[in-house]
Structure formats: C-alpha cells, structure tokens
Design a protein around this motif. Structure first.
Motif, mmCIF file in Angstrom:
data_model
loop_
_atom_site.group_PDB
_atom_site.id
_atom_site.type_symbol
_atom_site.label_atom_id
_atom_site.label_comp_id
_atom_site.label_asym_id
_atom_site.label_seq_id
_atom_site.Cartn_x
_atom_site.Cartn_y
_atom_site.Cartn_z
ATOM 1 N N HIS A 56 0.831 -1.204 0.000
ATOM 2 C CA HIS A 56 0.000 0.000 0.000
ATOM 3 C C HIS A 56 0.866 1.256 0.000
ATOM 4 C CE1 HIS A 56 -3.830 -1.980 0.303
ATOM 5 N NE2 HIS A 56 -3.458 -2.645 1.385
ATOM 6 N N LYS A 57 1.920 1.262 0.824
ATOM 7 C CA LYS A 57 2.807 2.423 0.889
ATOM 8 C C LYS A 57 3.505 2.642 -0.452
ATOM 9 C CE LYS A 57 3.804 2.072 5.811
ATOM 10 N NZ LYS A 57 4.815 1.756 6.826
ATOM 11 N N LEU A 58 4.000 1.559 -1.061
ATOM 12 C CA LEU A 58 4.687 1.687 -2.344
ATOM 13 C C LEU A 58 3.737 2.156 -3.442
ATOM 14 C CD1 LEU A 58 7.011 -1.450 -2.282
ATOM 15 C CD2 LEU A 58 7.642 0.932 -1.881
ATOM 16 N N ALA A 59 2.505 1.689 -3.393
ATOM 17 C CA ALA A 59 1.520 2.116 -4.383
ATOM 18 C C ALA A 59 1.215 3.606 -4.230
ATOM 19 C CB ALA A 59 0.242 1.304 -4.239
ATOM 20 N N LYS A 60 1.147 4.089 -3.001
ATOM 21 C CA LYS A 60 0.885 5.513 -2.768
ATOM 22 C C LYS A 60 2.067 6.352 -3.235
ATOM 23 C CE LYS A 60 -0.324 8.911 0.766
ATOM 24 N NZ LYS A 60 0.152 9.962 -0.084
ATOM 25 N N ILE A 61 3.273 5.921 -2.950
ATOM 26 C CA ILE A 61 4.466 6.652 -3.387
ATOM 27 C C ILE A 61 4.506 6.727 -4.908
ATOM 28 C CG2 ILE A 61 6.991 6.545 -3.483
ATOM 29 C CD1 ILE A 61 6.884 5.415 -0.602
#
Length: 149
Positions: A56-61
């Motif tokens: 989720h964090k990588l997708a947001k970045i």
C-alpha cells in the motif's frame, strides 16, 4: 528447515523470501547473524501483513510520483540564459543544478540528483529527464538562450 530471510543472501534468495536450507546452515549461520528467522506460522503471518502494508505504501508513493510527473509534463519550457561566444557556443554547460533552480522558481522543489541533462554546449531547445520513482520519469523541456549582459 524453513526460514524467512531478513536480507539478501547471495545464492539463496532475497529479503522476505521463505526458503528451505539445511538445519546446520540455518541454526549456525543465518539465524545467529540476523540474516534470517525461523519460518513459524506466526512469523509467516507477520511477514504477510508487512508485505501487504508495504504494498500500500509503495503504491501511494508511485501514485504521488505519477501525479508529479503529470504536472511536470505540463510545465512551460524553462528558459536558461547563458553567456555565448560569437559562434553560438555557450561558455560552460547547462547542469542539473540550473534545471533544479529554474524548477524551484516555478514551484517544484526537486533534488538535483534525480535530474539528468544531456550534453548541452550550444544555444537551442533541449529536454531534461527527472527520475521521480524507479518506474516513473518525466521530461522537462528547456531552452538555452544568449544572456543579454
């Protein structure tokens, strides 16, 4: 013995991989040096949850980088004044620092290290590449003009 790697190990696997190794290798080297943990059911659940949260964090970045790339793609060509010889060749060359400064004037605070500029030695139109993410890059057009001074 099944273990979960905490870091990359040459010839064995990458971080967060679950691999089978011989008991002695796991007990005597990988676990004591902190390169791995035993792959118990609870450790596997923790690993799955960590991977899900990290995704989720990588997708947001990546989404933020794509949005910034879209804005950079719409920016007007930057104008960079340089001292020019009578033959049209510029003294020195345009660098990523100058591109970063011009982008800062337009409201884009970017690290100069993510900007790559080709070999610019004459007056004319060029493009610079801004690497925002490992999968996202934007091109910024710029124009080198003769300085009036």
């Amino acid at each position: 013995m099944e273990i979960i790697l905490k870091e990359d190990v040459n010839g064995l696997g990458y971080a967060n991989d679950i691999v089978k190794v011989k008991d002695g290798y796991g007990r005597n080297y990988l676990i004591p040096t902190g390169k791995a943990v035993i792959a118990s059911e609870s450790a596997k659940k923790v690993l799955a949850e960590n991977l899900k949260q990290r995704a989720h964090k990588l997708a947001k970045i990546k989404a933020d980088a794509e949005a910034l790339a879209e804005k950079l793609g719409q920016v007007e060509p930057l104008v960079i004044p340089m001292k020019v010889s009578p033959t049209g060749t510029i003294y020195g060359s345009v660098t990523n620092v100058q591109i970063a400064d011009e982008l800062a004037k337009k409201g884009f605070e970017l690290d100069r290290k993510i900007i790559t500029v080709g070999d610019v030695k004459a007056v004319g139109d060029y493009t610079a590449t801004v690497k925002l993410h490992k999968e996202v890059a934007a091109t910024v057009p710029f124009k080198v003009v003769a300085d009036e001074d």
